[in-house]
Write a protein that holds these residues in place. Structure first.
Motif, PDB file in Angstrom:
ATOM      1  N   ARG A   1       0.556  -0.611   0.303  1.00 56.32           N
ATOM      2  CA  ARG A   1      -0.002   0.323  -0.292  1.00 56.32           C
ATOM      3  C   ARG A   1       0.850   1.040   0.011  1.00 56.32           C
ATOM      4  NH1 ARG A   1      -4.675   0.687   3.524  1.00 56.32           N
ATOM      5  NH2 ARG A   1      -5.442   1.614   2.115  1.00 56.32           N
ATOM      6  N   ILE A   2       1.936   1.395   1.095  1.00 57.24           N
ATOM      7  CA  ILE A   2       3.031   2.448   0.651  1.00 57.24           C
ATOM      8  C   ILE A   2       3.804   2.565  -0.464  1.00 57.24           C
ATOM      9  CG2 ILE A   2       5.205   3.420   1.399  1.00 57.24           C
ATOM     10  CD1 ILE A   2       4.064   1.894   4.200  1.00 57.24           C
ATOM     11  N   GLU A   3       3.757   1.596  -0.813  1.00 62.80           N
ATOM     12  CA  GLU A   3       4.494   1.226  -2.561  1.00 62.80           C
ATOM     13  C   GLU A   3       3.522   2.227  -3.390  1.00 62.80           C
ATOM     14  OE1 GLU A   3       7.607  -1.860  -2.000  1.00 62.80           O
ATOM     15  OE2 GLU A   3       5.988  -2.723  -2.787  1.00 62.80           O
ATOM     16  N   ARG A   4       2.485   1.538  -3.116  1.00 62.16           N
ATOM     17  CA  ARG A   4       0.936   2.320  -4.071  1.00 62.16           C
ATOM     18  C   ARG A   4       1.439   4.264  -4.612  1.00 62.16           C
ATOM     19  NH1 ARG A   4      -4.086  -1.059  -5.520  1.00 62.16           N
ATOM     20  NH2 ARG A   4      -3.385  -2.461  -6.224  1.00 62.16           N
ATOM     21  N   ILE A   5       1.036   4.142  -3.135  1.00 61.75           N
ATOM     22  CA  ILE A   5       0.969   5.418  -2.233  1.00 61.75           C
ATOM     23  C   ILE A   5       2.352   6.582  -3.693  1.00 61.75           C
ATOM     24  CG2 ILE A   5       0.507   6.983  -1.099  1.00 61.75           C
ATOM     25  CD1 ILE A   5      -0.729   5.930   0.988  1.00 61.75           C
ATOM     26  N   VAL A   6       3.109   5.584  -3.416  1.00 65.56           N
ATOM     27  CA  VAL A   6       4.795   6.412  -4.186  1.00 65.56           C
ATOM     28  C   VAL A   6       4.357   5.897  -5.500  1.00 65.56           C
ATOM     29  CG1 VAL A   6       7.119   5.946  -4.388  1.00 65.56           C
ATOM     30  CG2 VAL A   6       6.528   5.837  -2.101  1.00 65.56           C
ATOM     31  N   GLU A   7       3.892   5.235  -5.577  1.00 69.26           N
ATOM     32  CA  GLU A   7       3.752   4.788  -7.681  1.00 69.26           C
ATOM     33  C   GLU A   7       2.642   5.989  -8.308  1.00 69.26           C
ATOM     34  OE1 GLU A   7       4.698   3.678 -11.748  1.00 69.26           O
ATOM     35  OE2 GLU A   7       5.780   3.719  -9.486  1.00 69.26           O
ATOM     36  N   ILE A   8       1.694   6.476  -7.088  1.00 69.57           N
ATOM     37  CA  ILE A   8       0.615   7.386  -7.870  1.00 69.57           C
ATOM     38  C   ILE A   8       0.750   8.721  -7.689  1.00 69.57           C
ATOM     39  CG2 ILE A   8      -1.425   8.529  -6.326  1.00 69.57           C
ATOM     40  CD1 ILE A   8      -1.837   5.445  -5.484  1.00 69.57           C
ATOM     41  N   VAL A   9       2.031   8.830  -6.588  1.00 66.69           N
ATOM     42  CA  VAL A   9       2.379  10.412  -6.124  1.00 66.69           C
ATOM     43  C   VAL A   9       2.981  10.717  -7.891  1.00 66.69           C
ATOM     44  CG1 VAL A   9       4.299  11.991  -5.543  1.00 66.69           C
ATOM     45  CG2 VAL A   9       2.816  10.854  -4.628  1.00 66.69           C
ATOM     46  N   GLN A  10       4.307   9.218  -8.609  1.00 64.47           N
ATOM     47  CA  GLN A  10       5.086   9.497  -9.912  1.00 64.47           C
ATOM     48  C   GLN A  10       3.689   9.696 -10.914  1.00 64.47           C
ATOM     49  OE1 GLN A  10       7.763   9.686 -10.311  1.00 64.47           O
ATOM     50  NE2 GLN A  10       7.351   9.690 -12.326  1.00 64.47           N
ATOM     51  N   ILE A  11       2.305   9.049 -10.962  1.00 61.38           N
ATOM     52  CA  ILE A  11       1.800   9.212 -12.169  1.00 61.38           C
ATOM     53  C   ILE A  11       1.097  10.415 -11.563  1.00 61.38           C
ATOM     54  CG2 ILE A  11      -0.895   8.192 -12.749  1.00 61.38           C
ATOM     55  CD1 ILE A  11       0.174   5.361 -10.845  1.00 61.38           C
ATOM     56  N   MET A  12       0.642  11.289 -10.834  1.00 63.04           N
ATOM     57  CA  MET A  12       0.222  12.375 -10.780  1.00 63.04           C
ATOM     58  C   MET A  12       1.456  13.505 -11.087  1.00 63.04           C
ATOM     59  SD  MET A  12      -1.987  12.192  -7.234  1.00 63.04           S
ATOM     60  CE  MET A  12      -2.651  13.868  -7.710  1.00 63.04           C
ATOM     61  N   ASN A  13       2.349  13.415 -11.070  1.00 61.69           N
ATOM     62  CA  ASN A  13       3.514  14.347 -11.607  1.00 61.69           C
ATOM     63  C   ASN A  13       3.623  14.244 -12.993  1.00 61.69           C
ATOM     64  OD1 ASN A  13       4.420  15.462  -9.424  1.00 61.69           O
ATOM     65  ND2 ASN A  13       5.522  13.792  -8.163  1.00 61.69           N
ATOM     66  N   GLU A  14       2.988  12.849 -13.444  1.00 58.63           N
ATOM     67  CA  GLU A  14       3.128  12.712 -14.963  1.00 58.63           C
ATOM     68  C   GLU A  14       2.326  13.656 -15.753  1.00 58.63           C
ATOM     69  OE1 GLU A  14       3.515   8.308 -15.509  1.00 58.63           O
ATOM     70  OE2 GLU A  14       5.092   8.175 -14.965  1.00 58.63           O
ATOM     71  N   THR A  15       0.987  13.679 -14.485  1.00 60.36           N
ATOM     72  CA  THR A  15       0.345  14.829 -15.475  1.00 60.36           C
ATOM     73  C   THR A  15       0.107  16.210 -14.800  1.00 60.36           C
ATOM     74  OG1 THR A  15      -1.358  12.820 -14.720  1.00 60.36           O
ATOM     75  CG2 THR A  15      -2.426  14.683 -15.803  1.00 60.36           C
ATOM     76  N   GLY A  16       1.177  16.413 -14.035  1.00 57.80           N
ATOM     77  CA  GLY A  16       1.579  17.829 -13.572  1.00 57.80           C
ATOM     78  C   GLY A  16       1.793  18.668 -12.215  1.00 57.80           C
ATOM     79  N   PHE A  17       0.880  17.465 -11.848  1.00 58.37           N
ATOM     80  CA  PHE A  17       0.661  18.368 -10.148  1.00 58.37           C
ATOM     81  C   PHE A  17       1.680  18.414  -9.223  1.00 58.37           C
ATOM     82  CE2 PHE A  17      -3.469  15.398 -11.812  1.00 58.37           C
ATOM     83  CZ  PHE A  17      -4.723  15.884 -10.557  1.00 58.37           C
ATOM     84  N   VAL A  18       2.760  18.207  -9.676  1.00 58.91           N
ATOM     85  CA  VAL A  18       3.529  18.266  -8.580  1.00 58.91           C
ATOM     86  C   VAL A  18       2.956  18.452  -7.110  1.00 58.91           C
ATOM     87  CG1 VAL A  18       4.922  20.535  -7.687  1.00 58.91           C
ATOM     88  CG2 VAL A  18       4.458  21.164 -10.122  1.00 58.91           C
ATOM     89  N   ALA A  19       3.401  16.551  -7.088  1.00 64.16           N
ATOM     90  CA  ALA A  19       2.917  16.104  -6.166  1.00 64.16           C
ATOM     91  C   ALA A  19       4.260  15.468  -5.551  1.00 64.16           C
ATOM     92  CB  ALA A  19       1.696  14.732  -6.586  1.00 64.16           C
ATOM     93  N   ARG A  20       3.731  15.138  -3.751  1.00 62.68           N
ATOM     94  CA  ARG A  20       4.574  14.479  -3.240  1.00 62.68           C
ATOM     95  C   ARG A  20       4.271  13.342  -2.161  1.00 62.68           C
ATOM     96  NH1 ARG A  20       6.975  17.565   1.874  1.00 62.68           N
ATOM     97  NH2 ARG A  20       5.766  18.624   2.299  1.00 62.68           N
ATOM     98  N   VAL A  21       4.901  12.825  -1.263  1.00 59.94           N
ATOM     99  CA  VAL A  21       4.921  11.633  -0.275  1.00 59.94           C
ATOM    100  C   VAL A  21       4.845  12.998   0.458  1.00 59.94           C
ATOM    101  CG1 VAL A  21       5.133   9.710   1.052  1.00 59.94           C
ATOM    102  CG2 VAL A  21       5.031  10.118  -1.734  1.00 59.94           C
ATOM    103  N   VAL A  22       3.787  12.719   1.868  1.00 53.05           N
ATOM    104  CA  VAL A  22       4.020  13.486   2.554  1.00 53.05           C
ATOM    105  C   VAL A  22       4.082  12.380   4.196  1.00 53.05           C
ATOM    106  CG1 VAL A  22       3.403  15.702   2.137  1.00 53.05           C
ATOM    107  CG2 VAL A  22       2.065  14.162   2.833  1.00 53.05           C
ATOM    108  N   GLU A  23       3.897  13.237   5.610  1.00 51.01           N
ATOM    109  CA  GLU A  23       3.722  11.749   6.488  1.00 51.01           C
ATOM    110  C   GLU A  23       2.461  11.564   6.567  1.00 51.01           C
ATOM    111  OE1 GLU A  23       6.292  10.563   8.330  1.00 51.01           O
ATOM    112  OE2 GLU A  23       7.716  11.246   6.676  1.00 51.01           O
ATOM    113  N   PRO A  24       2.201  10.435   7.346  1.00 51.01           N
ATOM    114  CA  PRO A  24       1.002  10.737   7.354  1.00 51.01           C
ATOM    115  C   PRO A  24      -0.040  10.536   9.386  1.00 51.01           C
ATOM    116  CG  PRO A  24       2.284   8.382   7.864  1.00 51.01           C
ATOM    117  CD  PRO A  24       3.558   9.379   8.012  1.00 51.01           C
ATOM    118  N   GLU A  25      -0.684  11.384   8.685  1.00 52.10           N
ATOM    119  CA  GLU A  25      -1.414  12.368   9.971  1.00 52.10           C
ATOM    120  C   GLU A  25      -0.794  11.818  11.252  1.00 52.10           C
ATOM    121  OE1 GLU A  25      -5.666  15.031   9.733  1.00 52.10           O
ATOM    122  OE2 GLU A  25      -5.841  12.503   9.645  1.00 52.10           O
TER     123      GLU A  25
END
Length: 211
Positions: free
Chosen positions: A125-149
């Motif tokens: 699940r954590i690796e998925r979130i990292v990959e999701i951020v990569q997918i979003m960056n490919e679309t231009g979101f300027v995304a990053r993973v941040v610490e859990p709440e």
């Protein structure tokens, strides 16, 4: 330099008006400039992928390649996607209501996530979130993973660029697309914790625990 840019813009306009293509001689005649000047512009435009050349055609004059605009070249001319998008959203909202439009955008986001699902297969699940951020960056979101709440929770996703900036100001339903997209990719519900259009410093998404 200004003259050169003006000539290049006129050259592009001539190619736009004649989508079947023009030779160097034809362009030189239409622009009232030398063949060498036209060729110099074409070299740069071909290098940038905005113009392409095709095999020479048989004419009574000097043989020469045909030069045509590529899709990238056509994209240099003004477009009005924002106006069209607003018309589309306003019409949909009038027909199905704000809630219906929000639901539709969420479902559309889930549907659009399907193409990226193979990139997540076999990941934690954590690796998925990292990959999701990569997918979003490919679309231009300027995304990053941040610490859990909270300690032990899942990382969150933070975006600094809203790719629907103008639309989302007037149509909050657009944000439901992102939530649906992230829900489809993660396989869990997503909470939109912060939104730049609603006074936040970023768009932040939290992945809720599996039931």
């Amino acid at each position: 330099m200004l003259v050169g840019r003006d000539t290049q813009q006129r050259l592009l306009s001539e190619l736009l008006n004649c989508r079947s293509g023009l030779t160097i001689d034809e362009l030189a005649a239409r622009l009232s400039v030398s063949r060498s000047a036209v060729k110099q512009h074409l070299v740069g435009l071909e290098s940038s992928g905005q113009v392409a050349s095709h095999a020479a055609r048989k004419t009574g004059g000097r043989p020469g390649n045909l030069y045509v605009l590529t899709d990238a070249g056509i994209d240099l001319f003004p477009k009005n996607y924002s106006w069209f998008s607003r018309v589309l959203f306003e019409t949909l909202r009038a027909r199905i209501g704000a809630e219906g439009l929000g639901d539709y955008m969420h479902e559309l986001g889930v549907d659009m996530s399907a193409d990226a699902i193979p990139r997540l297969v076999g990941k934690t699940r954590i690796e998925r979130i990292v990959e999701i951020v990569q997918i979003m960056n490919e679309t231009g979101f300027v995304a990053r993973v941040v610490e859990p709440e909270q300690p032990g929770g899942l990382p969150r996703v933070e975006c600094k660029n809203c790719v629907y900036h103008d639309l989302s100001k007037d149509y909050e339903e657009v944000c439901r697309f992102d939530i649906g997209f992230l829900t489809g990719l993660s396989g869990t519900q997503v909470e939109h914790q912060e939104c730049m259009q609603r006074g936040g410093t970023a768009c932040r998404f939290k992945f809720l625990p599996l039931a």
